[in-house]
Write an enzyme that holds these catalytic residues in place. Structure first.
Site, PDB file in Angstrom:
ATOM      1  N   GLU A  84       0.822  -1.206   0.000  1.00  0.00           N
ATOM      2  CA  GLU A  84       0.000   0.000   0.000  1.00  0.00           C
ATOM      3  C   GLU A  84       0.855   1.256   0.000  1.00  0.00           C
ATOM      4  O   GLU A  84       0.551   2.223  -0.706  1.00  0.00           O
ATOM      5  CB  GLU A  84      -0.927   0.005   1.232  1.00  0.00           C
TER       6      GLU A  84
ATOM      7  N   TRP B  26      19.334 -37.019 -16.893  1.00  0.00           N
ATOM      8  CA  TRP B  26      18.210 -36.313 -16.300  1.00  0.00           C
ATOM      9  C   TRP B  26      16.946 -37.088 -16.567  1.00  0.00           C
ATOM     10  O   TRP B  26      16.687 -37.474 -17.711  1.00  0.00           O
ATOM     11  CB  TRP B  26      18.091 -34.906 -16.880  1.00  0.00           C
TER      12      TRP B  26
ATOM     13  N   THR C 294      21.202 -36.635   0.907  1.00  0.00           N
ATOM     14  CA  THR C 294      21.181 -36.011  -0.417  1.00  0.00           C
ATOM     15  C   THR C 294      22.420 -35.150  -0.631  1.00  0.00           C
ATOM     16  O   THR C 294      23.020 -35.149  -1.710  1.00  0.00           O
ATOM     17  CB  THR C 294      19.909 -35.160  -0.575  1.00  0.00           C
TER      18      THR C 294
ATOM     19  N   ASP D 240      25.015 -36.039  -3.610  1.00  0.00           N
ATOM     20  CA  ASP D 240      24.973 -35.198  -4.806  1.00  0.00           C
ATOM     21  C   ASP D 240      25.801 -33.918  -4.711  1.00  0.00           C
ATOM     22  O   ASP D 240      26.041 -33.276  -5.734  1.00  0.00           O
ATOM     23  CB  ASP D 240      23.521 -34.807  -5.113  1.00  0.00           C
TER      24      ASP D 240
ATOM     25  N   LEU E 132      21.780 -26.108  -4.853  1.00  0.00           N
ATOM     26  CA  LEU E 132      20.422 -25.711  -4.486  1.00  0.00           C
ATOM     27  C   LEU E 132      20.184 -24.213  -4.633  1.00  0.00           C
ATOM     28  O   LEU E 132      19.421 -23.614  -3.864  1.00  0.00           O
ATOM     29  CB  LEU E 132      20.086 -26.164  -3.059  1.00  0.00           C
TER      30      LEU E 132
ATOM     31  N   ARG F  13      18.692 -20.992 -10.813  1.00  0.00           N
ATOM     32  CA  ARG F  13      19.381 -20.697 -12.068  1.00  0.00           C
ATOM     33  C   ARG F  13      18.385 -20.583 -13.216  1.00  0.00           C
ATOM     34  O   ARG F  13      17.299 -21.145 -13.177  1.00  0.00           O
ATOM     35  CB  ARG F  13      20.401 -21.806 -12.381  1.00  0.00           C
TER      36      ARG F  13
END
Length: 391
Positions: free
Chosen positions: A59, A182, A208, A212, A216, A219
């Protein structure tokens, strides 16, 4: 007539305000994402959304823009379309309800009351006491859905949690030897980054991170994109100081949730890199109590969490009834039963005990299918419904 409009006109401008509000998702926690549009005689005088970090409010942004463009006199008799009840409490800025009234706004249209105890109808009451006409209810379901994270944190004390899964047709996230890049197509992976950008935090498990070494970050969405807090549920503080996440903690926040008996030496090493460590409760078997993890995130002002953990994290969250939404991408391939499942063992004997979800939407993203599933209202407790279903 100044200050008045028909239903179609009201819907048009509220839709614009909701679009502005959506820009704040992932940027304004612990505040709600709010949009505001100021209109007189069918002409938009000013517009605004809650600024990054939560201040100034939508506002105030709209009033400043309208005053600069059109002058103070143009605001008298105008209508303000605001996606949430204007605030009524004094904080870092004056109350928005007071600012609207003092500007001469004649009518305020907002979908619903802000459940924040500091507001909770006081903004509407203040406006009406100042002679401003206030109307509620327009596009309330859409407005609640957009701010479901904020509503969840205020009403339940924990963020809204979306579980993101990208699986094969048979529910696998990797081949038997762990290959997963992928499974989903490029367009679906870009959509995953959009989900990250709209979230306040990304939650993963320590497994995880070890497997990997993910970054995180967000992109593919431009240089001004917001990066959520990266949260690791890591009972023993196993996160390596040499991991990409720990090494980048100075640029993008990293929070690690751990047991109280975790190594003080490991804690000091991570904190020296800028990692924020937080003690949380553990279950009898030593694993973290994910309900406490979520409660701590709520206390820290996190509205919306996106979980990108593996199958074990997904199973643990589902078992704890902490998943509010599933964003499921299905790719058109099959791996077979020897592949790694998207959801690990939950230990159910009865189908009636399975966590239940209802389909909200389905769309084709590239060559994959994205479906969004919402937890059934029963998961919110007897007699209650999730905020986006409350009218």
């Amino acid at each position: 007539m100044a200050g008045g409009a028909g239903p179609a006109e009201d819907t048009r401008w509220m839709r614009v305000a909701l679009g502005l509000a959506a820009r704040g998702l992932g940027r304004v926690a612990s505040n709600p994402a709010v949009g505001a549009v100021l209109v007189r005689d069918g002409r938009m005088l000013g517009r605004g959304s809650t600024a990054e970090g939560g201040r100034p409010h939508a506002e105030a942004v709209a009033l400043a823009q309208a005053t600069k463009r059109c002058g103070e006199a143009a605001l008298r008799g105008a209508t303000a379309y605001v996606t949430l009840e204007p605030c009524a409490h004094h904080g870092k800025t004056p109350p928005c309800a007071m600012a609207l009234a003092q500007a001469g706004i004649a009518r305020v249209v907002c979908p619903f009351e802000d459940p924040d105890p500091r507001v909770s109808g006081r903004g509407i009451a203040a406006l009406r006491d100042s002679g401003v006409r206030v109307e509620t209810g327009l596009m309330a379901a859409e407005a609640r859905r957009l701010n479901v994270g904020f509503l969840s944190r205020i009403q339940r004390g924990r963020p809204w949690l979306t579980l993101k899964l990208a699986t094969t047709l048979d529910g696998r996230i990797a081949t038997r030897n762990g290959e997963s890049r992928w499974i989903s197509c490029p367009q679906a992976r870009l959509h995953a980054h959009l989900l990250r950008a709209r979230s306040d935090a990304i939650l993963v498990g320590a497994g995880t991170v070890r497997a990997d070494d993910p970054m995180l970050d967000v992109r593919g969405l431009g240089p001004r994109v917001a990066h959520p807090v990266r949260v690791v549920a890591d009972s023993t503080l196993s996160l390596s100081p040499g991991s990409r996440m720990a090494a980048s903690a100075g640029r993008f926040p990293v929070w690690v949730m751990h047991r109280k008996d975790a190594s003080a030496e490991r804690r000091a090493a991570l904190e020296s890199l800028g990692v924020v460590t937080t003690e949380v409760d553990a279950l009898p078997d030593g694993v973290l109590d994910l309900a406490d993890v979520m409660a701590r995130l709520g206390q820290a002002g996190i509205n919306a969490v996106l979980c990108e953990g593996g199958g074990q994290m997904a199973a643990s969250l589902l078992k704890a009834r902490l998943v509010d939404e599933i964003a499921l991408v299905n790719a058109g391939i099959a791996i077979g039963a020897d592949g790694i499942p998207g959801i690990a063992e939950i230990g159910l004997d009865l189908l009636s005990d399975a966590p239940g979800f209802v389909l909200e939407s389905v769309e084709i993203v590239g060559v994959d299918v994205l479906s969004v599933w919402l937890a059934r209202p029963s998961t919110w407790g007897e007699g209650t419904a999730p905020p986006y279903l409350i009218r």
